[in-house]
Write a protein that holds these residues in place. Structure first.
Motif, PDB file in Angstrom:
ATOM      1  N   ALA A 104       6.609  -5.703   3.345  1.00 56.21           N
ATOM      2  CA  ALA A 104       5.792  -5.543   2.452  1.00 56.21           C
ATOM      3  C   ALA A 104       6.264  -5.066   1.021  1.00 56.21           C
ATOM      4  CB  ALA A 104       4.602  -4.803   2.849  1.00 56.21           C
ATOM      5  N   LYS A 105       6.019  -5.816  -0.104  1.00 54.04           N
ATOM      6  CA  LYS A 105       6.433  -5.401  -1.426  1.00 54.04           C
ATOM      7  C   LYS A 105       5.172  -4.852  -2.440  1.00 54.04           C
ATOM      8  CE  LYS A 105       9.759  -9.040  -1.084  1.00 54.04           C
ATOM      9  NZ  LYS A 105      10.319 -10.227  -1.784  1.00 54.04           N
ATOM     10  N   TYR A 106       4.177  -4.937  -2.035  1.00 53.90           N
ATOM     11  CA  TYR A 106       2.915  -4.733  -3.149  1.00 53.90           C
ATOM     12  C   TYR A 106       2.049  -3.476  -2.624  1.00 53.90           C
ATOM     13  CZ  TYR A 106       4.620  -9.394  -4.383  1.00 53.90           C
ATOM     14  OH  TYR A 106       5.363 -10.378  -4.894  1.00 53.90           O
ATOM     15  N   GLN A 107       2.665  -2.586  -1.905  1.00 54.29           N
ATOM     16  CA  GLN A 107       1.950  -1.561  -1.263  1.00 54.29           C
ATOM     17  C   GLN A 107       1.181  -0.441  -2.197  1.00 54.29           C
ATOM     18  OE1 GLN A 107       5.079  -2.041  -0.294  1.00 54.29           O
ATOM     19  NE2 GLN A 107       5.418  -1.696   1.760  1.00 54.29           N
ATOM     20  N   ASP A 108       1.778  -0.583  -3.472  1.00 55.02           N
ATOM     21  CA  ASP A 108       1.412   0.351  -4.478  1.00 55.02           C
ATOM     22  C   ASP A 108       0.038  -0.448  -5.048  1.00 55.02           C
ATOM     23  OD1 ASP A 108       3.085  -1.396  -5.746  1.00 55.02           O
ATOM     24  OD2 ASP A 108       3.001  -0.186  -7.747  1.00 55.02           O
ATOM     25  N   GLN A 109       0.252  -1.497  -5.275  1.00 50.72           N
ATOM     26  CA  GLN A 109      -1.102  -2.410  -5.986  1.00 50.72           C
ATOM     27  C   GLN A 109      -2.284  -2.443  -5.011  1.00 50.72           C
ATOM     28  OE1 GLN A 109       0.348  -5.961  -7.755  1.00 50.72           O
ATOM     29  NE2 GLN A 109       2.442  -5.239  -8.185  1.00 50.72           N
ATOM     30  N   SER A 110      -1.802  -2.728  -3.842  1.00 51.32           N
ATOM     31  CA  SER A 110      -2.993  -2.775  -2.607  1.00 51.32           C
ATOM     32  C   SER A 110      -3.448  -1.299  -2.637  1.00 51.32           C
ATOM     33  CB  SER A 110      -2.292  -3.074  -1.369  1.00 51.32           C
ATOM     34  OG  SER A 110      -1.934  -4.695  -1.661  1.00 51.32           O
ATOM     35  N   LEU A 111      -2.858  -0.379  -2.377  1.00 51.55           N
ATOM     36  CA  LEU A 111      -3.289   0.976  -2.321  1.00 51.55           C
ATOM     37  C   LEU A 111      -4.254   1.341  -3.560  1.00 51.55           C
ATOM     38  CD1 LEU A 111      -0.245   2.497  -0.625  1.00 51.55           C
ATOM     39  CD2 LEU A 111      -2.499   2.905   0.363  1.00 51.55           C
ATOM     40  N   TYR A 112      -3.732   0.878  -4.843  1.00 52.56           N
ATOM     41  CA  TYR A 112      -4.465   1.173  -6.144  1.00 52.56           C
ATOM     42  C   TYR A 112      -5.762   0.558  -5.998  1.00 52.56           C
ATOM     43  CZ  TYR A 112      -6.155  -0.066 -10.824  1.00 52.56           C
ATOM     44  OH  TYR A 112      -6.860   0.039 -12.045  1.00 52.56           O
ATOM     45  N   THR A 113      -5.938  -0.642  -5.361  1.00 53.90           N
ATOM     46  CA  THR A 113      -7.129  -1.325  -5.237  1.00 53.90           C
ATOM     47  C   THR A 113      -8.091  -0.651  -4.102  1.00 53.90           C
ATOM     48  OG1 THR A 113      -6.046  -3.414  -5.788  1.00 53.90           O
ATOM     49  CG2 THR A 113      -8.406  -3.718  -4.794  1.00 53.90           C
ATOM     50  N   ILE A 114      -7.314  -0.271  -3.136  1.00 56.06           N
ATOM     51  CA  ILE A 114      -8.225   0.415  -1.965  1.00 56.06           C
ATOM     52  C   ILE A 114      -8.761   1.575  -2.654  1.00 56.06           C
ATOM     53  CG2 ILE A 114      -7.877   1.856  -0.099  1.00 56.06           C
ATOM     54  CD1 ILE A 114      -5.750  -0.304   0.690  1.00 56.06           C
ATOM     55  N   GLY A 115      -7.907   2.447  -3.570  1.00 52.94           N
ATOM     56  CA  GLY A 115      -8.372   3.628  -4.087  1.00 52.94           C
ATOM     57  C   GLY A 115      -9.666   3.334  -5.196  1.00 52.94           C
TER      58      GLY A 115
END
Length: 337
Positions: A80-91
């Motif tokens: 996975a390369k986009y964890q920070d963006q996915s976690l931002y959307t989750i937040g």
């Protein structure tokens, strides 16, 4: 022979069960929704991008439970390369639902993956500020601004301890810069009566988002707080051109007119979104705050006349105005003997 056949069948059956894939693991620490077995019948995504695409589609259709599920699944892939963006959307999803604890958790996890995600940092700043944790909020706003400077290849580290208008003006921004961080810092410094610094930050926010009603309102209010009524009126009217019924902008415009001594115009503006009694009471109340209790009295009396049995607050403000007028009245000197 019959017994051997039974044994073989049993062995084959057991072997077949053992060779089936293990159930998919799912880390539910960031999930808060209906049971996951009710969400989808699709096969598990094969890649991070597939999971994110599924999440985007679910989110666009308003299915936030399924969106959360898919975004969380996207985090499980080893490549996975986009964890920070996915976690931002989750937040963001959790924040929109009022689940601030999980929102904070997702944002902080995102920062662990990418300490320079300016969007995540500015939302942490906004969250902490809204919760009353001003200094922590301010810290994340500054981190967001600095992360954005890194993105824009500005090597100067922005030091919040040595703020100058010139230093803020030198910051580089584009339409992807964290306008919320600049706006948040502007509001914080306005509250501290550091209006020149506040205005510098708010001008940056407006440069990032020229059509932002919030930026225009906050900038207009900053000028108002500094007694610069003409500039305050200009930015507030610009906000009202874009959002004619915005109550914050209308209230601010009325306050600006009161600051300029244009009381009738202030009443007319208040009456655009409230009844006459409330408008008159507001004018009286703000005239008291401006140190003009004598001018407040007739407007408070008119408010009471409009709603004699209902408008308790106007009576209380009238008592305050009368008391202040009496307190400010010069005492008669006693005649010399």
């Amino acid at each position: 022979m019959k017994q051997l056949w039974i044994v073989l069948v049993t062995v084959l059956f057991i072997s077949g069960c053992a060779s089936e894939p293990e159930p998919e693991s799912f880390d539910s620490v960031l999930y808060d929704g209906r049971p996951i077995d009710t969400l989808t019948s699709e096969l598990a995504p094969l890649t991070e991008k597939e999971a994110i695409t599924r999440g985007d589609l679910a989110l666009s259709s308003g299915n936030t439970d399924l969106a959360l599920y898919e975004y969380i699944r996207s985090l499980e892939f080893e490549d996975a390369k986009y964890q920070d963006q996915s976690l931002y959307t989750i937040g963001r999803i959790h924040y929109s639902r009022g689940n601030f604890a999980l929102s904070e958790k997702a944002y902080l996890m995102s920062v662990e993956y990418n300490p320079n995600n300016a969007k995540v940092l500015e939302h942490l700043g906004a969250m902490y500020t809204k919760q009353g944790n001003i200094e922590q909020g301010r810290s994340y706003f500054f981190r967001s601004v600095n992360a954005d400077q890194v993105r824009l290849s500005n090597t100067d580290v922005f030091d919040g301890d040595e703020l100058t208008v010139a230093g803020i003006d030198d910051l580089q921004v584009d339409n992807s810069s964290p306008a919320l961080a600049y706006m948040g810092l502007g509001v914080l410094y306005d509250v501290e009566a550091n209006h020149e610094i506040a205005k510098a930050f708010l001008h940056k926010a407006l440069k990032i988002k020229p059509g932002s009603v919030k930026a225009l309102i906050n900038l207009g209010y900053s000028y108002y707080m500094n007694g610069e009524y003409n500039d305050a009126q200009r930015f507030t009217l610009a906000a009202l051109e874009k959002s004619p019924n915005n109550e914050n902008a209308l209230n601010n415009l009325a306050l600006i007119y009161l600051g300029k001594g244009e009381i009738k115009r202030a009443i007319n503006v208040f009456m655009r979104h409230m009844d006459a009694a409330e408008a008159l009471n507001n004018v009286g109340y703000f005239l008291i705050l401006q140190g003009k209790p004598d001018k407040a009295i007739p407007y408070l009396e008119q408010a009471i006349d409009k709603k004699p049995s209902y408008y308790k607050v106007a009576n209380e403000n009238l008592e305050r105005a009368v008391a202040e007028v009496r307190a400010n009245k010069p005492k008669d000197t006693e005649p010399e003997s």
